[in-house]
Design a protein around this motif. Structure first.
Motif, short mmCIF file in Angstrom:
data_model
loop_
_atom_site.label_atom_id
_atom_site.label_comp_id
_atom_site.label_asym_id
_atom_site.label_seq_id
_atom_site.Cartn_x
_atom_site.Cartn_y
_atom_site.Cartn_z
N UNK A 122 0.80 -1.23 0.00
CA UNK A 122 0.00 0.00 0.00
C UNK A 122 0.83 1.27 0.00
N UNK A 123 0.22 2.35 0.49
CA UNK A 123 0.80 3.68 0.40
C UNK A 123 1.56 4.07 1.67
N UNK A 124 2.48 4.99 1.47
CA UNK A 124 3.16 5.64 2.60
C UNK A 124 3.16 7.13 2.30
N UNK A 125 2.33 7.89 3.02
CA UNK A 125 2.17 9.31 2.74
C UNK A 125 2.94 10.19 3.72
N UNK A 126 3.76 9.57 4.55
CA UNK A 126 4.50 10.35 5.53
C UNK A 126 5.53 11.25 4.85
N UNK A 127 5.67 12.46 5.39
CA UNK A 127 6.65 13.43 4.90
C UNK A 127 7.65 13.76 6.01
N UNK A 128 8.89 14.02 5.64
CA UNK A 128 9.85 14.45 6.67
C UNK A 128 9.51 15.86 7.14
N UNK A 129 9.73 16.17 8.41
CA UNK A 129 9.55 17.56 8.86
C UNK A 129 10.51 18.48 8.10
N UNK A 130 10.05 19.68 7.79
CA UNK A 130 10.88 20.59 7.01
C UNK A 130 12.21 20.89 7.71
N UNK A 131 12.21 20.89 9.03
CA UNK A 131 13.44 21.17 9.75
C UNK A 131 14.48 20.06 9.55
N UNK A 132 14.02 18.87 9.15
CA UNK A 132 14.95 17.76 8.93
C UNK A 132 15.47 17.71 7.51
N UNK A 133 14.89 18.51 6.61
CA UNK A 133 15.24 18.45 5.20
C UNK A 133 16.71 18.81 4.93
N UNK A 134 17.27 19.88 5.50
CA UNK A 134 18.69 20.18 5.23
C UNK A 134 19.62 19.02 5.56
N UNK A 135 19.34 18.34 6.66
CA UNK A 135 20.17 17.18 7.04
C UNK A 135 20.01 16.05 6.03
N UNK A 136 18.78 15.82 5.59
CA UNK A 136 18.54 14.78 4.60
C UNK A 136 19.20 15.12 3.27
N UNK A 137 19.09 16.37 2.86
CA UNK A 137 19.67 16.79 1.59
C UNK A 137 21.19 16.59 1.58
N UNK A 138 21.81 16.82 2.73
CA UNK A 138 23.27 16.77 2.81
C UNK A 138 23.81 15.35 3.01
N UNK A 139 22.95 14.40 3.28
CA UNK A 139 23.39 13.03 3.58
C UNK A 139 23.86 12.35 2.29
N UNK A 140 25.15 12.09 2.20
CA UNK A 140 25.72 11.49 0.99
C UNK A 140 25.25 10.09 0.71
N UNK A 141 24.70 9.40 1.69
CA UNK A 141 24.19 8.03 1.49
C UNK A 141 23.20 7.98 0.33
N UNK A 142 22.31 8.94 0.28
CA UNK A 142 21.25 8.92 -0.73
C UNK A 142 21.80 9.16 -2.13
N UNK A 143 22.72 10.10 -2.26
CA UNK A 143 23.24 10.38 -3.60
C UNK A 143 24.15 9.26 -4.11
#
Length: 382
Positions: free
Chosen positions: A65-86
């Motif tokens: 099924x679906x997962x509609x959860x979103x990260x809190x905006x305050x956590x976005x800079x940390x997520x963006x900078x995490x090299x694991x994802x790229x």
């Protein structure tokens, strides 16, 4: 917008972080097919990749099924900078190229039945078609290396002009009649395919030559983003022909057509019938989440680096895949992309599933939708 408000930003963790490497399963599937084929699986073994992508994944998608959860905006800079994802997007490329070399070797060795040969083409076409999604993720970033890697991922399908047209053409004209990559209500995929393939190519060339014309320079230079991307394809194909013989060129062309057609069927379902309205000034309204079809199916989002959260991507093209959000205002597809791709290939099924959803999105008024001109009488009010 669906927000995970049960945890504070500092304590928030990406619950899907261990799952993202599953995106690398797709370029690994040809090796599984090869082992099965060598083990006596016969020509059917080369259909494992399409069967997993368009058969098994949709079933698992439906079950989870679906997962509609979103990260809190305050956590976005940390997520963006995490090299694991790229790095996961980077790793798709060597796996993609290894699968291509393996399958070229199998083709060159000969002795394939028609069933096996068709499956081999479909297998590599699916891997390289999904690689265009990786190229899409990389090509939107500001980092020079990621932009070059985007072209590398596009080289096997010969679709390097996508780098120009998608970023500077499609994102500007999306959900308008002027965009060759936005499908129209009542338009079948088979009518859309030639319009988007040739229209996108022409648009990309106009955009890139226009960039040089403004500067008073010739477009015939290695700095031309279309020419240097196409050059990668020429060099790649030449090297593979030297390694495996000229007969492999037929295979390369066939898999390229399958690959870029997979991209175009995804383009078809992403904006079907959706339209930006004209403002009082006569311009199109700003792109927002209402102008892209969305899907929150968990499994397909993991396999496609969250491409299905397409509404947020168009509203915020620089956001990395792990930070894309689901919006309540986005029109929702009834299934994930893997399922919808199959539906799009069968026009009666597609029309039955999607046409009423487009009309419902616009309160039953077809005049607000992006309608295929020959289909207008069918949707005319009254």
């Amino acid at each position: 917008m669906a927000v995970d408000a049960t945890v504070t930003p500092g304590a928030w963790r990406d619950a899907r972080k261990p799952l993202w490497p599953l995106a690398l399963l797709v370029p690994a599937l040809p090796f599984l097919a090869w082992l099965s084929w060598r083990g006596g699986g016969g020509g059917w073994a080369w259909w494992i990749t399409p069967a997993v992508v368009f058969g098994l994944i949709p079933v698992i998608d439906l079950l989870i099924g679906d997962d509609r959860r979103n990260p809190p905006e305050a956590a976005v800079p940390r997520l963006q900078a995490d090299g694991y994802y790229r790095w996961l997007t980077y790793l798709y490329l060597p796996a993609q190229y290894a699968a291509l070399v393996l399958c070229c070797a199998v083709w060159a060795a000969g002795g394939l039945s028609p069933l096996a040969a068709a499956g081999l083409v479909a297998t590599v076409g699916v891997v390289n078609g999904i690689a265009i999604n990786t190229a899409h993720e990389l090509g939107h970033k500001r980092e020079t290396m990621e932009r070059w890697l985007s072209k590398v991922a596009l080289a096997p399908t010969g679709y390097g002009h996508f780098y120009v047209e998608h970023n500077r053409g499609h994102h500007t004209r999306v959900a308008t009649p002027e965009d060759p990559a936005s499908s129209r209500l009542g338009e079948s995929f088979w009518a859309f395919w030639p319009r988007t393939v040739w229209g996108s190519l022409r648009s990309a060339w106009r955009l890139e030559t226009g960039r040089f014309r403004i500067r008073g320079r010739s477009p015939w230079t290695w700095r031309n983003d279309i020419l240097n991307a196409w050059a990668m394809t020429v060099v790649l194909y030449a090297l593979l022909m030297v390694a495996f013989g000229p007969g492999v060129l037929v295979f390369l062309v066939l898999q390229a057509v399958v690959g870029f057609s997979l991209l175009e069927v995804v383009n078809y379902l992403e904006h079907y019938g959706l339209a930006r309205q004209r403002t009082a000034a006569g311009r199109y309204e700003k792109v927002d989440p209402r102008h892209s079809w969305n899907s929150d199916r968990t499994v397909t989002n993991v396999f496609l680096f969250q491409l299905q959260r397409h509404s947020d991507h168009h509203a915020n093209p620089l956001r990395r895949y792990q930070t894309l959000r689901s919006f309540d205002s986005s029109p929702q597809l009834p299934a994930g992309y893997a399922t919808m791709v199959v539906a799009a290939l069968i026009p009666p099924v597609w029309r039955r599933v999607m046409d009423h959803r487009v009309l419902a999105h616009y309160g039953g008024d077809p005049d607000l939708a992006n309608v295929h001109p020959p289909a207008r009488p069918r949707f005319r009010k009254g």
